[in-house]
Motif scaffolding. Sequence first.
Motif, PDB file in Angstrom:
ATOM      1  N   ILE A 101      -1.619  -8.531  -0.336  1.00  0.00           N
ATOM      2  CA  ILE A 101      -2.724  -7.744  -0.904  1.00  0.00           C
ATOM      3  C   ILE A 101      -2.688  -7.750  -2.434  1.00  0.00           C
ATOM      4  O   ILE A 101      -3.191  -6.836  -3.079  1.00  0.00           O
ATOM      5  N   VAL A 143      -3.246 -16.098  -1.661  1.00  0.00           N
ATOM      6  CA  VAL A 143      -1.979 -16.155  -0.925  1.00  0.00           C
ATOM      7  C   VAL A 143      -2.214 -15.916   0.567  1.00  0.00           C
ATOM      8  O   VAL A 143      -1.668 -16.629   1.423  1.00  0.00           O
ATOM      9  N   ALA A 144      -3.054 -14.931   0.901  1.00  0.00           N
ATOM     10  CA  ALA A 144      -3.289 -14.592   2.307  1.00  0.00           C
ATOM     11  C   ALA A 144      -3.880 -15.774   3.066  1.00  0.00           C
ATOM     12  O   ALA A 144      -3.395 -16.156   4.135  1.00  0.00           O
ATOM     13  N   ILE A 177      -8.949  -2.094   6.922  1.00  0.00           N
ATOM     14  CA  ILE A 177      -7.540  -2.198   6.523  1.00  0.00           C
ATOM     15  C   ILE A 177      -6.718  -1.430   7.562  1.00  0.00           C
ATOM     16  O   ILE A 177      -7.276  -0.602   8.289  1.00  0.00           O
ATOM     17  N   PRO A 182       0.853  -1.194   0.000  1.00  0.00           N
ATOM     18  CA  PRO A 182       0.000   0.000   0.000  1.00  0.00           C
ATOM     19  C   PRO A 182       0.886   1.240   0.000  1.00  0.00           C
ATOM     20  O   PRO A 182       1.991   1.214   0.551  1.00  0.00           O
ATOM     21  N   ARG A 202      -0.492  -8.778  -6.284  1.00  0.00           N
ATOM     22  CA  ARG A 202       0.832  -8.706  -6.904  1.00  0.00           C
ATOM     23  C   ARG A 202       0.791  -7.731  -8.077  1.00  0.00           C
ATOM     24  O   ARG A 202      -0.225  -7.593  -8.742  1.00  0.00           O
ATOM     25  N   GLU A 220      -3.052 -15.990 -12.998  1.00  0.00           N
ATOM     26  CA  GLU A 220      -1.691 -15.979 -12.424  1.00  0.00           C
ATOM     27  C   GLU A 220      -1.385 -17.354 -11.843  1.00  0.00           C
ATOM     28  O   GLU A 220      -1.445 -17.570 -10.633  1.00  0.00           O
ATOM     29  N   LEU A 221      -1.098 -18.297 -12.724  1.00  0.00           N
ATOM     30  CA  LEU A 221      -0.834 -19.672 -12.305  1.00  0.00           C
ATOM     31  C   LEU A 221       0.327 -20.243 -13.108  1.00  0.00           C
ATOM     32  O   LEU A 221       0.481 -19.923 -14.295  1.00  0.00           O
ATOM     33  N   ARG A 248     -11.943 -13.119  -3.506  1.00  0.00           N
ATOM     34  CA  ARG A 248     -12.642 -12.454  -4.610  1.00  0.00           C
ATOM     35  C   ARG A 248     -12.479 -13.253  -5.899  1.00  0.00           C
ATOM     36  O   ARG A 248     -11.399 -13.755  -6.195  1.00  0.00           O
ATOM     37  N   GLY A 259      -4.984  -8.981   3.831  1.00  0.00           N
ATOM     38  CA  GLY A 259      -5.410  -9.499   2.521  1.00  0.00           C
ATOM     39  C   GLY A 259      -6.239 -10.742   2.751  1.00  0.00           C
ATOM     40  O   GLY A 259      -6.119 -11.387   3.804  1.00  0.00           O
ATOM     41  N   ALA A 260      -7.115 -11.080   1.786  1.00  0.00           N
ATOM     42  CA  ALA A 260      -8.034 -12.188   2.043  1.00  0.00           C
ATOM     43  C   ALA A 260      -8.214 -13.068   0.831  1.00  0.00           C
ATOM     44  O   ALA A 260      -9.254 -13.692   0.656  1.00  0.00           O
ATOM     45  N   SER A 261      -7.184 -13.073  -0.026  1.00  0.00           N
ATOM     46  CA  SER A 261      -7.347 -13.932  -1.186  1.00  0.00           C
ATOM     47  C   SER A 261      -6.445 -15.158  -1.066  1.00  0.00           C
ATOM     48  O   SER A 261      -5.997 -15.510   0.014  1.00  0.00           O
TER      49      SER A 261
HETATM   50  P1  NA7 Z   1      -5.317 -11.141  -5.143  1.00  0.00           P
HETATM   51  O1  NA7 Z   1      -6.007 -12.362  -5.609  1.00  0.00           O
HETATM   52  O2  NA7 Z   1      -5.152  -9.999  -6.061  1.00  0.00           O
HETATM   53  O3  NA7 Z   1      -6.056 -10.641  -3.818  1.00  0.00           O
HETATM   54  C1  NA7 Z   1      -5.659  -9.506  -3.121  1.00  0.00           C
HETATM   55  C2  NA7 Z   1      -6.291  -9.495  -1.740  1.00  0.00           C
HETATM   56  O4  NA7 Z   1      -5.794  -8.392  -0.989  1.00  0.00           O
HETATM   57  C3  NA7 Z   1      -7.797  -9.332  -1.791  1.00  0.00           C
HETATM   58  O5  NA7 Z   1      -8.350 -10.004  -0.687  1.00  0.00           O
HETATM   59  C4  NA7 Z   1      -7.953  -7.809  -1.658  1.00  0.00           C
HETATM   60  O6  NA7 Z   1      -9.184  -7.433  -1.103  1.00  0.00           O
HETATM   61  C5  NA7 Z   1      -6.863  -7.496  -0.672  1.00  0.00           C
HETATM   62  N1  NA7 Z   1      -6.365  -6.121  -0.773  1.00  0.00           N
HETATM   63  C6  NA7 Z   1      -6.020  -5.459  -1.894  1.00  0.00           C
HETATM   64  N2  NA7 Z   1      -5.554  -4.220  -1.576  1.00  0.00           N
HETATM   65  C7  NA7 Z   1      -5.617  -4.127  -0.231  1.00  0.00           C
HETATM   66  C8  NA7 Z   1      -5.264  -3.118   0.697  1.00  0.00           C
HETATM   67  N3  NA7 Z   1      -4.749  -1.954   0.298  1.00  0.00           N
HETATM   68  N4  NA7 Z   1      -5.435  -3.360   2.011  1.00  0.00           N
HETATM   69  C9  NA7 Z   1      -5.935  -4.535   2.436  1.00  0.00           C
HETATM   70  N5  NA7 Z   1      -6.297  -5.541   1.608  1.00  0.00           N
HETATM   71  C10 NA7 Z   1      -6.140  -5.335   0.287  1.00  0.00           C
HETATM   72  O7  NA7 Z   1      -3.848 -11.460  -4.640  1.00  0.00           O
HETATM   73  P2  NA7 Z   1      -3.096 -12.719  -4.024  1.00  0.00           P
HETATM   74  O8  NA7 Z   1      -1.773 -12.189  -3.614  1.00  0.00           O
HETATM   75  O9  NA7 Z   1      -3.875 -13.413  -2.998  1.00  0.00           O
HETATM   76  O10 NA7 Z   1      -2.926 -13.706  -5.252  1.00  0.00           O
HETATM   77  C11 NA7 Z   1      -2.289 -13.288  -6.458  1.00  0.00           C
HETATM   78  C12 NA7 Z   1      -1.949 -14.484  -7.270  1.00  0.00           C
HETATM   79  O11 NA7 Z   1      -0.792 -15.071  -6.681  1.00  0.00           O
HETATM   80  C13 NA7 Z   1      -3.021 -15.544  -7.295  1.00  0.00           C
HETATM   81  O12 NA7 Z   1      -3.729 -15.509  -8.492  1.00  0.00           O
HETATM   82  C14 NA7 Z   1      -2.230 -16.830  -7.161  1.00  0.00           C
HETATM   83  O13 NA7 Z   1      -2.030 -17.410  -8.421  1.00  0.00           O
HETATM   84  C15 NA7 Z   1      -0.905 -16.472  -6.640  1.00  0.00           C
HETATM   85  P3  NA7 Z   1     -10.498  -7.071  -2.020  1.00  0.00           P
HETATM   86  O14 NA7 Z   1     -11.185  -8.384  -2.287  1.00  0.00           O
HETATM   87  O15 NA7 Z   1     -10.005  -6.417  -3.271  1.00  0.00           O
HETATM   88  O16 NA7 Z   1     -11.281  -6.154  -1.159  1.00  0.00           O
END
Ligand code: NA7
Length: 475
Positions: free
Chosen positions: A282, A198-199, A249, A164, A284, A332-333, A223, A194-196
């Motif tokens: 959060i 990797v997180a 956040i 960020p 890449r 991204e795989l 997401r 982060g909640a995706s």
């Molecule tokens: P993703 O799939 O782009 O997810 C990013 C996560 O981080 C998602 O939960 C976002 O929440 C969250 N996010 C994004 N910006 C912020 C900020 N500023 N503060 C807090 N949280 C945030 O990334 P990943 O790293 O998990 O995975 C990327 C690739 O790497 C994936 O496709 C795998 O192949 C390996 P949101 O839902 O947008 O509110």
Amino acid sequence: MNPQYQYDIFVIGGGSGGLTVVDEAQKLGKRVGLADYIKPSPHGTQWGTGGTCPNVGCIPKKLMHMTALIGEIRHELTATGWQGINPHSNHDWNTLVNEVQRQVKGINKANDDWLVTTNGITYYNKLGKLKDDHTIELIDKDGQSEFVTAEYIVIAVGSRPSFPSDIPNVKLLTITSDDLFSLKKAPGKTLVIGASYVALECAGFLTGLGYDVTVMVRSILLRGFDQEMAERIGDFMKIQGTKFIRGTIPNSIEDVEGKRLVKWILNGQEQSEIYDTVLLAIGRSADTQNLGLEQVGVQINKESGKIIANETDLTSVQNIFAIGDCVQGRLELTPTAIMCGKRLIKRLYCNGNQIMEYSDVSTTVFTPLEYGCVGYSEEAAVKKFGRENLKIFTSEFTPLFWNFANRKGTCYAKLIVKKDDDIVIGFHYLGPDAAEVTQGFGVVIKLKAKKNDLDNVVGIHPSVAEEIVQMQTWK
Ligand code: NA7
Ligand code: FAD
């Protein structure tokens, strides 16, 4: 071969996609050049050849995930009479990191040997930068440059963790997946932001290894994935002990005697907590800064830095291609980057005409209860076809061996079927060995099998996968 150029094809970035291009082109007798260079993380973490997947991605992640699962089995072992096992024993972080790094270095060595000894490949451990549409500048760690030329150039520079922009010193106060798998000191009490993908994967295995882990979720879990499945993953992680703070956040992160004081606002109130480690996950960003792209006319998305390429991987410059994580709109795989690289070389040199298809790609999220899926999520299917035109079959079940130790939680599967032609368009499975189960169902979806075809399959008993060929309950 065009004698005007030193190389038939030059690849910038030696990860999953780039190495595939190098391999396929050298097998065809092409003169291949490769530049691969690892820029250290803000904490100085660096690694060897192979790109993200074997060094700071899929492989170390899966090894740590599997270690956490092995820990879970302690309970079943005790319940089934294995002696001398303490289900509450502590885990030693350094032993795991050393073993993970030993395995990673084995992959690096195999790559190094292959790159150095294979005829037709010239490998530069240097940073590549485009000088013009056929010239690449190669810069070594001391800043010394040399220039090479190539008929075709392939950019496969991948992506790196995002930070960020509004939290002072965030790069030094947090770690990312670039640092986690070689972290010298156990992470301790950890906040994952982060909640995706990797997180949740990292939060899952850190909890399994015994750490106090909290996930800070900005909006929703996972997401882009089926939200019913995502919420079930969250529920299972809570049972395992992961804590969640939802809908916020961090406002600030400060160093307090080597620990991290994190502050955030929730429901209008400021809250704070001290953690040993803050892991930022959060998303890449494409690693395309300083590549000289715009200078030679390669179009990028200015916001994300991602390269714009068409379905044949061609950029806006007629001899420059881009593949993998650095390209806009790609999954991204690792396996998609690999298949994309293979098909590109077939099209360039073997009259191939297949383009990479990004629909119906099977994938698995390695959370404590693994989640495998292929095809439409329920949300995407409803949006495209309308709920009234779908049949959604679900099944909730418990694996037989979980009963040994009375594990809490349940597994779940879902099939999304179109009413008009009975074709299965979505497969979702939350349970053990999800990657192994899902890979086979990936074929089912690709072949556009019907629900009736699955009904005609005899299940394997006792198994968890048999649940999927027996689903009769509509949602
Ligand atoms: P993703 O799939 O782009 O997810 C990013 C996560 O981080 C998602 O939960 C976002 O929440 C969250 N996010 C994004 N910006 C912020 C900020 N500023 N503060 C807090 N949280 C945030 O990334 P990943 O790293 O998990 O995975 C990327 C690739 O790497 C994936 O496709 C795998 O192949 C390996 P949101 O839902 O947008 O509110
Ligand atoms: P990369 O593998 O990132 O390779 C790019 C290379 O280019 C790197 O070595 C980089 O240092 C180098 N480079 C960058 N700029 C330059 C330059 N200017 N000059 C020279 N070299 C340069 N995928 C899965 O399929 N399954 C998983 O389970 C999985 N888990 C993951 C877990 C984590 C924590 C992460 C971060 C990713 C995971 N992925 C997973 C995603 C997968 O690792 C990537 O999709 C894949 O590595 C992308 O390959 P790539 O070739 O596009 O780039």
